[in-house]
Design a protein around this motif. Structure first.
Motif, PDB file in Angstrom:
ATOM      1  N   VAL A  41       0.836  -1.207   0.000  1.00  0.00           N
ATOM      2  CA  VAL A  41       0.000   0.000   0.000  1.00  0.00           C
ATOM      3  C   VAL A  41       0.866   1.251   0.000  1.00  0.00           C
ATOM      4  O   VAL A  41       0.361   2.363  -0.190  1.00  0.00           O
ATOM      5  CB  VAL A  41      -0.935   0.024   1.228  1.00  0.00           C
ATOM      6  N   MET A  42       2.163   1.088   0.208  1.00  0.00           N
ATOM      7  CA  MET A  42       3.093   2.206   0.167  1.00  0.00           C
ATOM      8  C   MET A  42       3.745   2.269  -1.214  1.00  0.00           C
ATOM      9  O   MET A  42       3.876   1.257  -1.906  1.00  0.00           O
ATOM     10  CB  MET A  42       4.179   2.064   1.245  1.00  0.00           C
ATOM     11  N   GLY A  43       4.175   3.454  -1.611  1.00  0.00           N
ATOM     12  CA  GLY A  43       4.893   3.594  -2.863  1.00  0.00           C
ATOM     13  C   GLY A  43       6.312   3.061  -2.719  1.00  0.00           C
ATOM     14  O   GLY A  43       6.972   3.317  -1.713  1.00  0.00           O
ATOM     15  N   ILE A  44       6.764   2.315  -3.700  1.00  0.00           N
ATOM     16  CA  ILE A  44       8.123   1.774  -3.713  1.00  0.00           C
ATOM     17  C   ILE A  44       8.769   2.190  -5.028  1.00  0.00           C
ATOM     18  O   ILE A  44       8.198   1.985  -6.103  1.00  0.00           O
ATOM     19  CB  ILE A  44       8.135   0.243  -3.570  1.00  0.00           C
ATOM     20  N   PHE A  45       9.964   2.791  -4.933  1.00  0.00           N
ATOM     21  CA  PHE A  45      10.598   3.367  -6.113  1.00  0.00           C
ATOM     22  C   PHE A  45      12.073   3.004  -6.207  1.00  0.00           C
ATOM     23  O   PHE A  45      12.720   2.721  -5.197  1.00  0.00           O
ATOM     24  CB  PHE A  45      10.523   4.902  -6.082  1.00  0.00           C
ATOM     25  N   ARG A  46      12.566   3.070  -7.418  1.00  0.00           N
ATOM     26  CA  ARG A  46      13.994   3.147  -7.683  1.00  0.00           C
ATOM     27  C   ARG A  46      14.198   4.364  -8.578  1.00  0.00           C
ATOM     28  O   ARG A  46      13.602   4.449  -9.654  1.00  0.00           O
ATOM     29  CB  ARG A  46      14.517   1.885  -8.379  1.00  0.00           C
ATOM     30  N   THR A  47      15.017   5.284  -8.115  1.00  0.00           N
ATOM     31  CA  THR A  47      15.246   6.511  -8.882  1.00  0.00           C
ATOM     32  C   THR A  47      16.736   6.770  -9.021  1.00  0.00           C
ATOM     33  O   THR A  47      17.530   6.376  -8.171  1.00  0.00           O
ATOM     34  CB  THR A  47      14.593   7.722  -8.197  1.00  0.00           C
ATOM     35  N   THR A  48      17.110   7.451 -10.098  1.00  0.00           N
ATOM     36  CA  THR A  48      18.507   7.792 -10.332  1.00  0.00           C
ATOM     37  C   THR A  48      18.817   9.141  -9.701  1.00  0.00           C
ATOM     38  O   THR A  48      17.911   9.969  -9.491  1.00  0.00           O
ATOM     39  CB  THR A  48      18.804   7.863 -11.834  1.00  0.00           C
ATOM     40  N   PRO A  49      20.086   9.412  -9.422  1.00  0.00           N
ATOM     41  CA  PRO A  49      20.446  10.719  -8.854  1.00  0.00           C
ATOM     42  C   PRO A  49      20.061  11.903  -9.745  1.00  0.00           C
ATOM     43  O   PRO A  49      19.835  12.997  -9.237  1.00  0.00           O
ATOM     44  CB  PRO A  49      21.970  10.621  -8.695  1.00  0.00           C
ATOM     45  N   ALA A  99      -1.859   6.419 -14.280  1.00  0.00           N
ATOM     46  CA  ALA A  99      -2.667   5.237 -14.541  1.00  0.00           C
ATOM     47  C   ALA A  99      -1.878   3.945 -14.368  1.00  0.00           C
ATOM     48  O   ALA A  99      -2.458   2.894 -14.076  1.00  0.00           O
ATOM     49  CB  ALA A  99      -3.250   5.305 -15.961  1.00  0.00           C
ATOM     50  N   SER A 100      -0.581   4.004 -14.564  1.00  0.00           N
ATOM     51  CA  SER A 100       0.236   2.794 -14.469  1.00  0.00           C
ATOM     52  C   SER A 100       1.665   3.171 -14.104  1.00  0.00           C
ATOM     53  O   SER A 100       2.095   4.314 -14.319  1.00  0.00           O
ATOM     54  CB  SER A 100       0.237   2.034 -15.797  1.00  0.00           C
ATOM     55  N   PRO A 101       2.424   2.232 -13.553  1.00  0.00           N
ATOM     56  CA  PRO A 101       3.838   2.503 -13.273  1.00  0.00           C
ATOM     57  C   PRO A 101       4.612   2.889 -14.526  1.00  0.00           C
ATOM     58  O   PRO A 101       5.475   3.771 -14.491  1.00  0.00           O
ATOM     59  CB  PRO A 101       4.337   1.175 -12.699  1.00  0.00           C
ATOM     60  N   GLU A 102       4.298   2.215 -15.647  1.00  0.00           N
ATOM     61  CA  GLU A 102       5.008   2.516 -16.891  1.00  0.00           C
ATOM     62  C   GLU A 102       4.788   3.962 -17.326  1.00  0.00           C
ATOM     63  O   GLU A 102       5.724   4.625 -17.793  1.00  0.00           O
ATOM     64  CB  GLU A 102       4.545   1.563 -17.998  1.00  0.00           C
ATOM     65  N   ALA A 103       3.565   4.453 -17.160  1.00  0.00           N
ATOM     66  CA  ALA A 103       3.265   5.827 -17.550  1.00  0.00           C
ATOM     67  C   ALA A 103       4.061   6.820 -16.710  1.00  0.00           C
ATOM     68  O   ALA A 103       4.569   7.832 -17.226  1.00  0.00           O
ATOM     69  CB  ALA A 103       1.769   6.094 -17.405  1.00  0.00           C
ATOM     70  N   MET A 104       4.202   6.531 -15.423  1.00  0.00           N
ATOM     71  CA  MET A 104       4.956   7.430 -14.543  1.00  0.00           C
ATOM     72  C   MET A 104       6.441   7.406 -14.885  1.00  0.00           C
ATOM     73  O   MET A 104       7.095   8.451 -14.930  1.00  0.00           O
ATOM     74  CB  MET A 104       4.737   7.041 -13.084  1.00  0.00           C
ATOM     75  N   VAL A 105       6.984   6.203 -15.127  1.00  0.00           N
ATOM     76  CA  VAL A 105       8.406   6.082 -15.462  1.00  0.00           C
ATOM     77  C   VAL A 105       8.716   6.856 -16.747  1.00  0.00           C
ATOM     78  O   VAL A 105       9.750   7.541 -16.845  1.00  0.00           O
ATOM     79  CB  VAL A 105       8.793   4.597 -15.608  1.00  0.00           C
ATOM     80  N   GLY A 159      17.344  12.174 -11.334  1.00  0.00           N
ATOM     81  CA  GLY A 159      15.916  12.450 -11.241  1.00  0.00           C
ATOM     82  C   GLY A 159      15.010  11.639 -12.136  1.00  0.00           C
ATOM     83  O   GLY A 159      13.884  12.054 -12.422  1.00  0.00           O
ATOM     84  N   ARG A 160      15.441  10.461 -12.582  1.00  0.00           N
ATOM     85  CA  ARG A 160      14.575   9.598 -13.381  1.00  0.00           C
ATOM     86  C   ARG A 160      14.105   8.407 -12.551  1.00  0.00           C
ATOM     87  O   ARG A 160      14.803   7.955 -11.655  1.00  0.00           O
ATOM     88  CB  ARG A 160      15.315   9.084 -14.625  1.00  0.00           C
ATOM     89  N   TYR A 161      12.922   7.908 -12.873  1.00  0.00           N
ATOM     90  CA  TYR A 161      12.406   6.705 -12.229  1.00  0.00           C
ATOM     91  C   TYR A 161      12.866   5.474 -13.011  1.00  0.00           C
ATOM     92  O   TYR A 161      12.704   5.410 -14.231  1.00  0.00           O
ATOM     93  CB  TYR A 161      10.875   6.722 -12.171  1.00  0.00           C
ATOM     94  N   LEU A 162      13.429   4.514 -12.304  1.00  0.00           N
ATOM     95  CA  LEU A 162      13.773   3.236 -12.912  1.00  0.00           C
ATOM     96  C   LEU A 162      12.627   2.240 -12.767  1.00  0.00           C
ATOM     97  O   LEU A 162      12.379   1.443 -13.666  1.00  0.00           O
ATOM     98  CB  LEU A 162      15.039   2.665 -12.268  1.00  0.00           C
ATOM     99  N   SER A 163      11.966   2.289 -11.639  1.00  0.00           N
ATOM    100  CA  SER A 163      10.809   1.415 -11.415  1.00  0.00           C
ATOM    101  C   SER A 163       9.910   2.047 -10.376  1.00  0.00           C
ATOM    102  O   SER A 163      10.363   2.771  -9.489  1.00  0.00           O
ATOM    103  CB  SER A 163      11.243   0.014 -10.965  1.00  0.00           C
ATOM    104  N   VAL A 164       8.630   1.761 -10.498  1.00  0.00           N
ATOM    105  CA  VAL A 164       7.606   2.264  -9.580  1.00  0.00           C
ATOM    106  C   VAL A 164       6.585   1.156  -9.379  1.00  0.00           C
ATOM    107  O   VAL A 164       6.222   0.468 -10.340  1.00  0.00           O
ATOM    108  CB  VAL A 164       6.892   3.518 -10.148  1.00  0.00           C
ATOM    109  N   ASN A 165       6.123   0.967  -8.173  1.00  0.00           N
ATOM    110  CA  ASN A 165       5.073  -0.033  -7.977  1.00  0.00           C
ATOM    111  C   ASN A 165       3.696   0.606  -8.199  1.00  0.00           C
ATOM    112  O   ASN A 165       3.573   1.840  -8.280  1.00  0.00           O
ATOM    113  CB  ASN A 165       5.179  -0.679  -6.592  1.00  0.00           C
ATOM    114  N   PRO A 166       2.641  -0.187  -8.335  1.00  0.00           N
ATOM    115  CA  PRO A 166       1.305   0.365  -8.609  1.00  0.00           C
ATOM    116  C   PRO A 166       0.841   1.384  -7.577  1.00  0.00           C
ATOM    117  O   PRO A 166       0.221   2.397  -7.932  1.00  0.00           O
ATOM    118  CB  PRO A 166       0.408  -0.882  -8.612  1.00  0.00           C
ATOM    119  N   ALA A 167       1.128   1.138  -6.287  1.00  0.00           N
ATOM    120  CA  ALA A 167       0.698   2.084  -5.254  1.00  0.00           C
ATOM    121  C   ALA A 167       1.379   3.437  -5.434  1.00  0.00           C
ATOM    122  O   ALA A 167       0.759   4.493  -5.226  1.00  0.00           O
ATOM    123  CB  ALA A 167       1.004   1.519  -3.868  1.00  0.00           C
ATOM    124  N   GLY A 168       2.650   3.420  -5.813  1.00  0.00           N
ATOM    125  CA  GLY A 168       3.360   4.675  -6.035  1.00  0.00           C
ATOM    126  C   GLY A 168       2.796   5.452  -7.212  1.00  0.00           C
ATOM    127  O   GLY A 168       2.661   6.687  -7.159  1.00  0.00           O
TER     128      GLY A 168
END
Length: 222
Positions: free
Chosen positions: A90-98, A116-122, A100-109
C-alpha cells in the motif's frame, strides 16, 4: 658297443651352446615382456586412480548441481516474494537515479502520484526536482543527505501529482552503489501524509486562534 656309447653319452656333461644372436634375442624378449607386464600394471593402477578421481569429481559436480538448484529455487522464491510485496504494497516503492529519473515504480506509487500505471509514470518523469517537487530545493536536500549518510528516514516534502494538485509524502530511502563507490540509484518507499499535514496545519491554526482569543480576553480584563 651301443650300450657303451649310450652310457658314455649320459654320463658325460654335454655342453649346449646357443648362437649369440639367439641369446641376445631371448634377453631382449625377456626385457620386453617384463616391461610390458610392468607397463600393464602401472596403466591399470593409473586407470583405477583416474576412475576414482572421475567418480569423486562426478559426485562433487552432482552435489554442486544440487546446491545450484537449491540456490536458484531460493532466489526464485525470494524474487517472487519481493515482487509480491512490490506489487501489493500500500506504500509507494521506487527506484530513482540521482539525476531524477524513475527506474521502477510499484502500482501504489503510481496511484499516489495520479498516474494510470507505473510505466506511464516512469516514461513521464525525467526530472523529479523540476516536475514533481513543489520546492526543487527539497530534491537537492534529499540528495545531499543521501550522499552524506547513504540513507534517509522520514524525509518529508510536498509534491505535484499528475493533474497539478499537491500532496505531502514521507520517504525512507537508501543509496545503492557499485563496487567503486559510484552512486547507481536510490531505493525508496513513500507514504502519503497529506491528511496528517492538513490536520497539523489546522491544529496549528486553531492554537494560534486560541492564543489570539486569550490575548484579546486578557486585554479586555486589563
Amino acid at each position: 658297443v651301443y650300450y657303451a656309447s649310450l652310457k658314455r653319452w649320459t654320463s658325460e656333461q654335454v655342453e649346449l651352446k646357443l648362437p649369440m644372436w639367439l641369446s641376445v634375442a631371448g634377453l631382449v624378449a625377456a626385457v620386453v615382456l617384463l616391461m610390458s607386464i610392468a607397463g600393464a600394471f602401472v596403466l591399470k593402477h593409473q586407470v583405477r586412480a583416474r576412475t576414482m578421481e572421475l567418480r569423486q569429481a562426478n559426485e562433487k559436480l552432482e552435489h554442486h548441481i544440487i546446491e545450484l538448484r537449491e540456490t536458484e529455487n531460493a532466489l526464485r522464491q525470494s524474487e517472487e516474494k519481493y515482487r509480491s510485496i512490490f506489487e501489493n504494497s500500500v506504500m509507494g516503492i521506487f527506484r530513482t537515479t540521482p539525476d531524477g529519473r524513475y527506474l521502477s515504480v510499484n502500482p501504489a506509487g503510481a496511484r499516489m502520484w495520479g498516474y494510470a500505471s507505473p510505466e506511464a509514470m516512469v516514461q513521464s518523469i525525467t526530472d523529479m526536482g523540476r516536475q514533481i517537487y513543489v520546492d526543487p530545493r527539497d530534491r537537492e536536500r534529499f540528495k545531499d543527505v543521501m550522499e552524506k549518510n547513504g540513507y534517509v528516514e522520514g524525509f518529508e516534502a510536498e509534491f505535484f501529482t499528475k493533474d497539478g494538485s499537491k500532496i505531502w509524502a514521507s520517504m525512507n530511502a537508501r543509496a545503492v552503489r557499485d563496487d567503486s563507490g559510484t552512486m547507481l540509484y536510490y531505493e525508496a518507499t513513500s507514504e502519503n501524509i497529506t491528511k496528517r499535514k492538513i490536520a497539523e496545519r489546522e491544529l496549528s491554526e486553531y492554537r494560534l486562534h486560541l492564543e489570539d482569543l486569550v490575548r484579546e480576553r486578557t486585554q479586555e480584563l486589563e
